[in-house]
Structure formats: structure tokens, C-alpha cells
Enzyme design. Sequence first.
Site, PDB file in Angstrom:
ATOM      1  CB  SER A  47      -0.952  -0.034   1.210  1.00 51.59           C
ATOM      2  OG  SER A  47      -1.936   0.969   1.111  1.00 51.59           O
ATOM      3  CD  GLU A  68      -2.656  -2.841  -3.812  1.00 55.03           C
ATOM      4  OE1 GLU A  68      -3.868  -2.905  -3.532  1.00 55.03           O
ATOM      5  OE2 GLU A  68      -1.897  -1.999  -3.297  1.00 55.03           O
ATOM      6  CG  HIS A 118      -5.656  -2.456   0.036  1.00 48.40           C
ATOM      7  ND1 HIS A 118      -4.765  -2.176  -0.998  1.00 48.40           N
ATOM      8  CD2 HIS A 118      -5.355  -1.582   1.036  1.00 48.40           C
ATOM      9  CE1 HIS A 118      -3.974  -1.177  -0.624  1.00 48.40           C
ATOM     10  NE2 HIS A 118      -4.311  -0.807   0.595  1.00 48.40           N
TER      11      HIS A 118
END
Length: 361
Positions: free
Chosen positions: A173, A264, A335
Site C-alpha cells: 500500500s 493493485e 487490500h
Amino acid sequence: SPRAGSRQCGRSSTVLDLLARSLSADAAQLPVVEPAQRDHGELWSSFPRPGPDRQPAAAGADAEPRADRMTALQPAIPLTAGDAVATVAASSALADDHRLEEGLEVLRGWGLCPLEQNVSARRWGHLAGTDQERFSDLTQDAPLLACARGGWGSARLLEHPISWKPGWLLGFSDVTSLLWARLSAGWAGGIHGPLLTTLAAEPAWSRERLRQLLFGETPPALEGEPRGGGQTTGPLLAANLTVASHLLGSGLMPNLQGAILVLEDVGEAPYRIDRMLTHWRLCGVLQQLGGIGFGQFEGCDSSPDDPLTTTLAAVLDERTADLNIPVVMNLPVGHVCGNAALPMGQLACLDGNRGSLSLVA
């Protein structure tokens, strides 16, 4: 006056209605690219093909050739029982330390020894401490630096030179900024994988995969949805699309020539995904890849109540259809509970026909 405002609003609504109908009519004339009918290279034949003759725009005229860095990375020594783990809180503040402690307990179960930490008590606005406090986390002397959580803030630390040390850096992330900057500086050992606050909730296969990577074992291949393009082998990179997009042009981008890139994201509408991938194309970066994989884009699909919004799958297909490289969708990365760890810079094989991603031992 309220009346005048109402009249103006009415006129604006009329104009917007006409514009919407016009856009809808135009959109109906656009070609639809079906996955089974993808003809790589015919949508925009003017785009350059991947190859060693064209470096990404993000490289910078005076940058050190990053191809050399990717082929001569400083290796990370596999962990053994008794090795220390340092907690890194480089991004947003933690609400408490409950999930953090659960993640550290998983590492203790592998025989590792987490160092004393108090990162959950740190606050500086929305961040887990001042820039100096968070920067100091990266200087800790431990074979494994494990990031506590994501959010935002790690890129702020890259405004100052970081003296990276041999070892491992774990996270994903917002931690993408640190993983990519470290790899760009010539250091292996970055793992795009669970954070300390998400590790305990990972399924057993995901935790075992991370343990295998840290302790020098080769994990099994990952399976996704094939989109064709054949097979390729190259250095593996993974990233949050939004975070990595903000590194373009910074000089902190690793060399992506011939690389396998897994992307992602979370909470981004399809048009935003379209905008970011278009940015990568305009920079000439996507055209350099050897293969591309898409992980989980949690909460990124279109709303069924908005007929003018295209689907996420359509955006990903259309923005990669002409690259003439292997493409795999729906890999278990991102996630979600089941966030497969991926070693940054390690040689990997992406098979667009079978839909698999495997590491080359």
C-alpha cells in the site's frame, strides 16, 4: 437571489442534460475490446513496442542506468530463528496496538524476535509521528524492517537520502514508496506483502508464503485469470497503482525495462484507474514492461446505478490490449484477506496463457 439562482441552476441542468446525451451517443460509437478478441498492437500501432532502445521517461537524463542496478542488487540474507524484527511506522497513525501485537506474535511464532516499540503512541496530525521520528524507524539495526500500516506519509521520507542497510523490508500500500525507492537504490530484500496490522488475519497459505520468502524457501506459483500474450521472464515488481503513479518522474523509479509488474489498488473509481494507467502510457513506462499482472482492486468497480461508467475490467483490458505482452488478471495481491507476498526484484515468470505467476529459483 434564490430565484435567480434557481433559474441559473435550471439552465445549467438543461445544458448538462444535453451534454450527457451527446457523450452517451459518442460513447456508443467507441469500439468494445472483448478479452477473447484482443489483437495486441492494432489499437494504437504508433505506440513504441517494448525494447531496450527506449528508456522510461521517469529515468531522467542524468540518472544512473537502472538496468545495472536491477542485475546487481545487494542481496538479503535469509532469516533464521533468533533474528530481530524492527517495527516501522512510516505512514498513518495507528488507532491502537492490538492488531499490531497480533502481527508481531505471528513473527514470534516463526522464532523471530521483535524489538521493543511504541509506535502506536506517536501522533503528528494524521501521521504516526513527525517525519524525523518516522524516518528514524528506517535506520533501526535489524535484519527485518516490518511496516505497521499504510495510509499516507512514507513518500515524505524520501525527500531526504536514506542509507539503506542489508536485510528485508516488508509492507504494501503506502509502503510502495519505500519498496520502490529501496529497489531503485540497488537493494534486494523488499517484500510487497502483509503489514503487521494485517498479518494475523491473513489465511494460513499467505502467512506460510511470507515465511518461506523470508527464510529463503521458494513458495508455490500464484494463479489468476489468463489474458493471453504468451510467457515472459523478468524481475518482479509490485505496487499500489496510486502510490507508484506519484513516483513517476521523481528519479526514484526502479528500472522497469522487461520487468513483470503487478499492480493493485483500493477505493479508486474506474475512470481514475484509466487516468493513472494513461499517465503511465504517456510517460512511456507501460511500454517497457515484459509482462503485467493485476491484483485485487478492492472497491474500484463501477456503480450499477451509473450507466455511463465503464467497468474496471474493461479499463484494465483496454489500457493493456496493445502492449503485446503477457497479461494476468485477478491475482491474490492487494487490500484483501489473502495478500500474497511478492519479492521485489526477484526473477519471475508470468504466463499470460495459463494465468500463473511463479518465481524462478
